[in-house]
Design an enzyme around this catalytic site. Structure first.
Site, PDB file in Angstrom:
ATOM      1  N   LYS A 164      54.170  29.965 -48.973  1.00 22.75           N
ATOM      2  CA  LYS A 164      54.405  28.871 -48.738  1.00 22.75           C
ATOM      3  C   LYS A 164      53.081  28.063 -48.696  1.00 22.75           C
ATOM      4  CE  LYS A 164      58.756  28.697 -47.591  1.00 22.75           C
ATOM      5  NZ  LYS A 164      59.855  27.835 -48.408  1.00 22.75           N
ATOM      6  N   ASP A 189      55.252  28.398 -52.922  1.00 20.35           N
ATOM      7  CA  ASP A 189      56.401  27.179 -52.639  1.00 20.35           C
ATOM      8  C   ASP A 189      55.840  26.007 -51.827  1.00 20.35           C
ATOM      9  OD1 ASP A 189      58.550  25.990 -52.036  1.00 20.35           O
ATOM     10  OD2 ASP A 189      59.579  27.484 -50.775  1.00 20.35           O
ATOM     11  N   GLU A 214      57.104  26.267 -56.876  1.00 24.66           N
ATOM     12  CA  GLU A 214      58.532  25.849 -56.296  1.00 24.66           C
ATOM     13  C   GLU A 214      58.507  24.362 -55.721  1.00 24.66           C
ATOM     14  OE1 GLU A 214      62.053  27.539 -53.557  1.00 24.66           O
ATOM     15  OE2 GLU A 214      60.479  28.815 -54.365  1.00 24.66           O
ATOM     16  N   ASP A 239      64.229  23.262 -55.939  1.00 27.57           N
ATOM     17  CA  ASP A 239      65.031  23.753 -54.928  1.00 27.57           C
ATOM     18  C   ASP A 239      65.842  22.626 -54.385  1.00 27.57           C
ATOM     19  OD1 ASP A 239      66.039  24.746 -52.616  1.00 27.57           O
ATOM     20  OD2 ASP A 239      64.068  25.498 -51.811  1.00 27.57           O
ATOM     21  N   LYS A 263      70.799  28.347 -53.956  1.00 26.96           N
ATOM     22  CA  LYS A 263      71.116  28.616 -52.612  1.00 26.96           C
ATOM     23  C   LYS A 263      72.479  28.247 -52.313  1.00 26.96           C
ATOM     24  CE  LYS A 263      66.634  27.943 -50.885  1.00 26.96           C
ATOM     25  NZ  LYS A 263      65.503  27.241 -49.836  1.00 26.96           N
TER      26      LYS A 263
END
Length: 374
Positions: A164, A189, A214, A239, A263
């Site tokens: 992250k 991300d 991401e 995402d 997801k």
């Protein structure tokens, strides 16, 4: 199939360590198990993944469970379900609320797989016996702590690591990990932490041989992502703004990305996810299975999806002990040489560990569904 009863189990599992992103921090996994019971006594399980705050998407845990109780379950009570794919159409008039829809729809998929006496993975056309998985690491206070964590997960067998990132916790952190682990499959991300003014910083990430970056820009944006992708050699992965196959089509049509984090909860369940996976395969878009700190039921659904042939890149699924000291299902998911075994038992392939679940349960509510059968 008719469903006679729904049971809504509200539970909260403490995380082994806080998980921090650019928009917030979680110290526990607060969730619902959605249990559906049909006329033959078959139990299907889904997991509601919406977070307590509307910082990832608009949905929250409290808003989603309200939609389930007041809108989705009454719809389920009104008809015979002949196949799980019907649920997406049944719920289609309700705008948004993908995570609420997914929790119920996935319970239906589990019930149908059990009725047919086969695993959910086999039911959706998956062929893998095990899947490669990666690990996602939240924002850390300093580089030293991050390097220790990466080393720990590499030692455990994870071959792909996601970091992250956020302003002031990006280049220095990525550079340090890449120098220490030159051959590691590495990605970053951003969770929408940047904008076009940060182009030079994002361009600098190109030099670290990342698998992808991401969601650098906003959760509703496609145009600026397309602008950025044209100027980077590193793949952009979307995402948060992917809620349906239509969103993937739009992203592909203007070149917003070259990868999709898929997801189940964010796209409304299995039927939508399968359409997205098939579209990505046909259009040479890298698709991989993301995670939302799922407990065991949600993790089992993810593994079934990731066992399909479209998924070649290790997902953010991880073993049960990545986030939790104990999980609510048995057997727990254990890492073996960077892989997780795909369950072969009926349905999602795992059973609720009632002792553990009871320990962390906050409330349970039962709702009768057989009054409106038609």
């Amino acid at each position: 199939m008719y469903f006679q009863k729904a049971r809504l189990i509200h539970a909260e599992l403490p995380l082994l360590a806080p998980f921090k992103t650019s928009y917030g921090e979680l110290k526990s996994k607060d969730f619902y198990i959605i249990e559906l019971i049909n006329e033959e006594g078959i139990h299907g399980y889904g997991e509601l993944e919406a977070f307590p705050l509307p910082d990832y998407t608009e949905e929250t845990l409290s808003s989603a469970i309200l939609i389930i109780k007041e809108q989705l379950l009454p719809l389920l009570a009104q008809r015979k379900i002949r196949k799980p794919e019907e649920i997406q159409e049944l719920f289609s008039w309700i705008q948004g609320n993908e995570m609420a829809k997914a929790a119920v729809e996935l319970a239906v998929w589990d019930a149908f797989a059990k009725m047919e006496k086969r695993s959910l993975a086999k039911m959706i056309g998956a062929t893998k016996e095990s899947i490669k998985v990666g690990v996602s690491i939240g924002l850390q206070q300093n580089v030293e702590t991050l390097l220790q964590l990466v080393n720990q997960y590499v030692d455990q067998g994870y071959e792909r690591v996601k970091l992250k990132i956020a302003p002031n916790k990006d280049i220095q952190f990525v550079e340090a990990v890449r120098k220490s682990f030159p051959k590691l499959s590495l990605m970053a991300d951003a969770n929408s932490a940047y904008n076009r003014e940060d182009f030079l910083l994002l361009k600098e990430l190109d030099q670290y041989d990342l698998e992808m970056i991401e969601q650098p820009f906003g959760t509703k944006d496609f145009v600026d992502h397309a602008w950025l992708q044209k100027q980077l050699k590193t793949r952009i992965c979307l995402d948060e703004n992917i809620r349906s196959v239509k969103d993937v089509e739009q992203a592909h049509s203007i070149g917003s990305c070259r990868a999709i984090n898929l997801k189940l909860a964010r796209v409304g369940g299995m039927s939508s996810a399968l359409k997205i996976a098939e579209y990505c395969a046909l259009n040479e878009i890298l698709v991989w299975c993301g995670g939302m700190l799922e407990a065991g039921v949600g993790r089992a659904h993810n593994i079934a999806l990731a066992a399909r042939n479209e998924f070649v890149f290790p997902g953010d699924i991880s073993a049960s002990n990545r986030f939790f000291a104990e999980d609510i299902v048995t057997p727990a998911f254990e890492l073996n040489q960077g892989r997780l075994k795909v369950p072969t038992n009926e349905g999602i392939g795992v059973t609720l560990d009632l002792k553990v679940l009871k320990k962390y349960t906050k409330s349970t509510e039962e709702i009768l569904l057989n009054k409106g059968w038609s």
